[in-house]
Design a protein around this motif. Sequence first.
Motif, PDB file in Angstrom:
ATOM      1  N   TYR A  51       0.824  -1.208   0.000  1.00 47.61           N
ATOM      2  CA  TYR A  51       0.000   0.000   0.000  1.00 47.61           C
ATOM      3  C   TYR A  51       0.861   1.263   0.000  1.00 47.61           C
ATOM      4  CZ  TYR A  51      -4.303  -2.696   0.404  1.00 47.61           C
ATOM      5  OH  TYR A  51      -5.359  -3.548   0.163  1.00 47.61           O
ATOM      6  N   PRO A 180      -0.012   5.510   3.002  1.00 48.68           N
ATOM      7  CA  PRO A 180      -0.292   6.944   2.962  1.00 48.68           C
ATOM      8  C   PRO A 180      -1.743   7.180   2.550  1.00 48.68           C
ATOM      9  CG  PRO A 180       0.984   6.286   1.041  1.00 48.68           C
ATOM     10  CD  PRO A 180       0.867   5.074   1.925  1.00 48.68           C
ATOM     11  N   SER A 181      -2.190   8.390   2.814  1.00 52.78           N
ATOM     12  CA  SER A 181      -3.517   8.832   2.402  1.00 52.78           C
ATOM     13  C   SER A 181      -3.808   8.406   0.960  1.00 52.78           C
ATOM     14  CB  SER A 181      -3.528  10.352   2.536  1.00 52.78           C
ATOM     15  OG  SER A 181      -4.422  10.946   1.662  1.00 52.78           O
ATOM     16  N   ALA A 182      -5.040   7.958   0.710  1.00 56.45           N
ATOM     17  CA  ALA A 182      -5.391   7.487  -0.636  1.00 56.45           C
ATOM     18  C   ALA A 182      -6.869   7.706  -0.882  1.00 56.45           C
ATOM     19  CB  ALA A 182      -5.063   5.999  -0.778  1.00 56.45           C
ATOM     20  N   THR A 183      -7.279   7.522  -2.119  1.00 59.41           N
ATOM     21  CA  THR A 183      -8.715   7.607  -2.415  1.00 59.41           C
ATOM     22  C   THR A 183      -9.062   6.621  -3.507  1.00 59.41           C
ATOM     23  OG1 THR A 183     -10.540   9.025  -3.081  1.00 59.41           O
ATOM     24  CG2 THR A 183      -8.432   9.449  -4.136  1.00 59.41           C
ATOM     25  N   SER A 184     -10.287   6.118  -3.463  1.00 57.28           N
ATOM     26  CA  SER A 184     -10.797   5.268  -4.547  1.00 57.28           C
ATOM     27  C   SER A 184     -11.985   5.947  -5.208  1.00 57.28           C
ATOM     28  CB  SER A 184     -11.220   3.901  -3.990  1.00 57.28           C
ATOM     29  OG  SER A 184     -10.141   3.243  -3.378  1.00 57.28           O
ATOM     30  N   ASP A 185     -12.089   7.262  -5.004  1.00 58.74           N
ATOM     31  CA  ASP A 185     -13.317   7.948  -5.405  1.00 58.74           C
ATOM     32  C   ASP A 185     -13.417   8.274  -6.888  1.00 58.74           C
ATOM     33  OD1 ASP A 185     -14.336   7.788  -2.947  1.00 58.74           O
ATOM     34  OD2 ASP A 185     -14.208   9.908  -2.442  1.00 58.74           O
ATOM     35  N   ILE A 186     -12.303   8.138  -7.609  1.00 60.09           N
ATOM     36  CA  ILE A 186     -12.374   8.392  -9.044  1.00 60.09           C
ATOM     37  C   ILE A 186     -12.353   7.044  -9.757  1.00 60.09           C
ATOM     38  CG2 ILE A 186     -11.277   9.536 -11.011  1.00 60.09           C
ATOM     39  CD1 ILE A 186     -10.033  11.459  -8.804  1.00 60.09           C
ATOM     40  N   GLU A 187     -13.496   6.649 -10.253  1.00 60.91           N
ATOM     41  CA  GLU A 187     -13.658   5.402 -10.999  1.00 60.91           C
ATOM     42  C   GLU A 187     -13.257   4.175 -10.182  1.00 60.91           C
ATOM     43  OE1 GLU A 187     -11.649   5.981 -14.720  1.00 60.91           O
ATOM     44  OE2 GLU A 187     -12.770   7.793 -15.188  1.00 60.91           O
ATOM     45  N   LEU A 188     -13.394   4.258  -8.868  1.00 58.36           N
ATOM     46  CA  LEU A 188     -13.111   3.155  -7.944  1.00 58.36           C
ATOM     47  C   LEU A 188     -11.697   2.593  -8.078  1.00 58.36           C
ATOM     48  CD1 LEU A 188     -16.389   1.092  -7.450  1.00 58.36           C
ATOM     49  CD2 LEU A 188     -14.926   2.062  -5.696  1.00 58.36           C
ATOM     50  N   ASP A 189     -10.781   3.432  -8.466  1.00 55.42           N
ATOM     51  CA  ASP A 189      -9.402   3.022  -8.618  1.00 55.42           C
ATOM     52  C   ASP A 189      -8.592   3.734  -7.551  1.00 55.42           C
ATOM     53  OD1 ASP A 189      -7.707   1.428  -9.903  1.00 55.42           O
ATOM     54  OD2 ASP A 189      -7.566   2.610 -11.752  1.00 55.42           O
ATOM     55  N   ARG A 190      -7.666   3.017  -6.877  1.00 53.99           N
ATOM     56  CA  ARG A 190      -6.948   3.620  -5.765  1.00 53.99           C
ATOM     57  C   ARG A 190      -5.834   4.556  -6.236  1.00 53.99           C
ATOM     58  NH1 ARG A 190      -5.253   1.649   0.001  1.00 53.99           N
ATOM     59  NH2 ARG A 190      -3.208   2.609   0.163  1.00 53.99           N
ATOM     60  N   VAL A 191      -5.826   5.779  -5.690  1.00 48.85           N
ATOM     61  CA  VAL A 191      -4.767   6.748  -5.973  1.00 48.85           C
ATOM     62  C   VAL A 191      -4.210   7.203  -4.633  1.00 48.85           C
ATOM     63  CG1 VAL A 191      -4.184   8.917  -7.111  1.00 48.85           C
ATOM     64  CG2 VAL A 191      -6.201   7.661  -7.837  1.00 48.85           C
ATOM     65  N   GLY A 193      -2.344   9.736  -1.992  1.00 45.48           N
ATOM     66  CA  GLY A 193      -2.020  11.136  -1.788  1.00 45.48           C
ATOM     67  C   GLY A 193      -3.194  12.075  -1.835  1.00 45.48           C
ATOM     68  N   VAL A 194      -3.922  12.214  -0.724  1.00 42.08           N
ATOM     69  CA  VAL A 194      -4.959  13.225  -0.683  1.00 42.08           C
ATOM     70  C   VAL A 194      -4.661  14.153   0.509  1.00 42.08           C
ATOM     71  CG1 VAL A 194      -7.409  13.691  -1.064  1.00 42.08           C
ATOM     72  CG2 VAL A 194      -6.496  11.455  -1.602  1.00 42.08           C
TER      73      VAL A 194
ATOM     74  N   LYS B  41     -11.503  -7.159  -7.497  1.00 44.64           N
ATOM     75  CA  LYS B  41     -10.620  -6.870  -6.369  1.00 44.64           C
ATOM     76  C   LYS B  41     -11.219  -7.384  -5.061  1.00 44.64           C
ATOM     77  CE  LYS B  41      -8.704  -2.498  -7.952  1.00 44.64           C
ATOM     78  NZ  LYS B  41      -8.672  -1.112  -7.527  1.00 44.64           N
ATOM     79  N   VAL B 159     -19.018   5.529  -2.933  1.00 46.65           N
ATOM     80  CA  VAL B 159     -18.453   6.469  -3.900  1.00 46.65           C
ATOM     81  C   VAL B 159     -19.599   7.251  -4.545  1.00 46.65           C
ATOM     82  CG1 VAL B 159     -16.847   6.686  -5.826  1.00 46.65           C
ATOM     83  CG2 VAL B 159     -16.762   4.679  -4.372  1.00 46.65           C
ATOM     84  N   SER B 232     -10.378   6.908   3.910  1.00 48.79           N
ATOM     85  CA  SER B 232      -9.180   6.687   3.108  1.00 48.79           C
ATOM     86  C   SER B 232      -8.312   7.922   2.960  1.00 48.79           C
ATOM     87  CB  SER B 232      -9.566   6.238   1.691  1.00 48.79           C
ATOM     88  OG  SER B 232     -10.207   5.004   1.726  1.00 48.79           O
ATOM     89  N   GLU B 233      -8.943   9.078   2.837  1.00 54.79           N
ATOM     90  CA  GLU B 233      -8.225  10.245   2.344  1.00 54.79           C
ATOM     91  C   GLU B 233      -7.507  11.051   3.421  1.00 54.79           C
ATOM     92  OE1 GLU B 233     -11.268  12.338   0.207  1.00 54.79           O
ATOM     93  OE2 GLU B 233     -11.767  10.554  -0.932  1.00 54.79           O
ATOM     94  N   TYR B 281      -7.081   4.925   6.692  1.00 53.94           N
ATOM     95  CA  TYR B 281      -7.216   5.503   8.040  1.00 53.94           C
ATOM     96  C   TYR B 281      -8.486   5.027   8.737  1.00 53.94           C
ATOM     97  CZ  TYR B 281      -3.809   8.963   6.346  1.00 53.94           C
ATOM     98  OH  TYR B 281      -2.706   9.587   5.826  1.00 53.94           O
TER      99      TYR B 281
END
Lengths: 207, 475
Positions: A51, A180-191, A193-194, B41, B159, B232-233, B281
Amino acid sequence: MSSRDRILARVRTAVADAPAAPAITRDYLTSHTPDDPVAVLDLLHENLADYRAVVHRTDAAGPLITELLAARGSGSVLVPDGLPREWLSGATAVRIDDTPDSTAAELDAVDSVVTGCALAIAETGTIVLDAGPGQGRRRISLVPDHHICVVRVPDQVVASVPQAMSRLDPRRPLTWISGPSATSDIELDRVEGVHGPRTLEVVLLSG
Amino acid sequence: MSGTFVGMPAFPPFPRAAHDAVRDTTLRGNLRHATHTIRDKRAKAVAELADWQQLREAGKRIKDDTLRHLDRYLVQLEESVTAAGGTVHWAADADEANRIVADLIKATGETEVVKVKSMATQEIGLNEALAAEGIHAYETDLAELIVQLGDDRPSHILVPAIHRNRGEIRDIFLEKMGSWGRPAPDGLTDTPADLAEAARLHLREKFLRAKVGISGANFMVAETGTLVVFESEGNGRMCLTLPETLISVVGIEKVVPTWQDLEVFLQTLPRSSTAERMNPYTSMWTGTADGDGPQTFHLVLLDNGRTDALADDIGRQALRCIRCSACLNVCPVYERAGGHAYGSVYPGPIGAILTPQLRGTTSGIDASLPYASSLCGACYEVCPVAIDIPEVLVHLREKVAGQGGRGHRLEKAAMKAVGWAMDRPAVMAAGERAMARTRALHPKRPPGAQAWTDSRDLPELPEAPFRDWWKKNRT
């Protein structure tokens, strides 16, 4: 009748004729990992890295942390109460104490933070902070963009979530951090750094 | 409490809303991409745990025990939270909850608040209620931000902006961020990392000056008074730790009895929702902590129709829901119709059983929701607390059918007539013969049943009834 009494009365009426609930079963596993400290540590390392935490292993925290802060070019570092002195003895970054008076904006101007932890969970790649000595207030591991967290091996490493729960004290504020901070909010894909630290470095400290 | 408000104004019945949604090819593409990504997934994350079925059963039983003794656990929770320095409020419905929160904010003298994503506050329409009182509520979850900036409606539990693709999100950011605060950077691209960075910059100033935070909670522990938020964020941590005052609005069914119970959901929720071993988190707090985080903590316990659902022997299992949204992601109907068609903040299979129970089934949309399913059962398979959604759907269909309405009256009359005839072999035989002889005269589409025959023809009748054929050919 207060809303409290009304809600409680409605609940009692609703379940008055309901059958008894079957007993809670706990036949799930307390660990999914062989009881071998080396395997557990390797798994922790692997899952942290999976992760996107940056993982280091050492038996001398001071020199490594000095190097990590320098490599990042950190000019300032937040220091919680009770952080072992030797962890920052070589660092040239300006030390800023974690105090109740500092404002969020002041914390936002600090480059890095170094903390210990309460424990780490191998199966999920999680570190848990409980605001104990060397960990500071919850916000200090949140606002700066770079977090270095030291895990004492093997004392602070557990294999599983159930093992972690039995060691944690719910009266303390707890922060579970898995990468680290992450998001899955764009097209359910993990990115990554937020809002939280975009770089999480975990130091596995043995000895 | 059939008039319970669940977040959205009047909407057309599901079939009409879905009819429009399936023609939106962008929407269908976005949903298909997102749900298929997460499906595979999730399956992988779940397969890592050999004891998944035992965890699922434990989660189900913990929730059933909670619901059976909910009065006891709520009182215990109230005592624990109070002992730890928090203040507990009780809200019977949305209006009362909104009133309590607005008054608490006004007492601080603040006119803006930062919010962690919360289904309960969406359900009660808190943002709109606060706006009417002159209080700005800023959503800080990325997807909620996209929905808020786009003046849009949420379409997914986890989401809320799942119906938007990256290009649409970039356009919303470029167009709207400036009027809410810091504008989007010039030349913003549509790569997810850049979009996340734009949200970080936009919200930073709001976090740093916030004096009041609003949250929900995924779990509340009766034994200890601990509240838990999975995220998460880091926006959640910002809202939960930087402000001076924290107000959490939580449905009464979110309580679990003991601290140890969390070990089950800490394993099943992240894998079911974002398909991760653990979400980045998770915050746990018990009342207030000296010198660390908000020094004033209010917990607003929300009923808003939950006790109605609790009173239904079959329907009450919907209250086990931990809002993971796995059922949405596997549902063939959701994938095609999208979340908006469900006319509620709770879309998908769980919404189809939860919303009609919270709001009642008097409106067209609510009465149609139990039919928004093909009963394929995929939702039950993936549910981490084993809610038998098809069972509840069928049960709710019975209830809707039982309450009448034009279509249902006709259907009931027809079934009653058939039942009477089938009880009487002579009548049945005579009727069959009469039907066969007059078959050339039967309309293909009987009047009064257009909704049914729009997509179906009546079966053709044979020349002779089966009974006559049998007599002739076997004797």
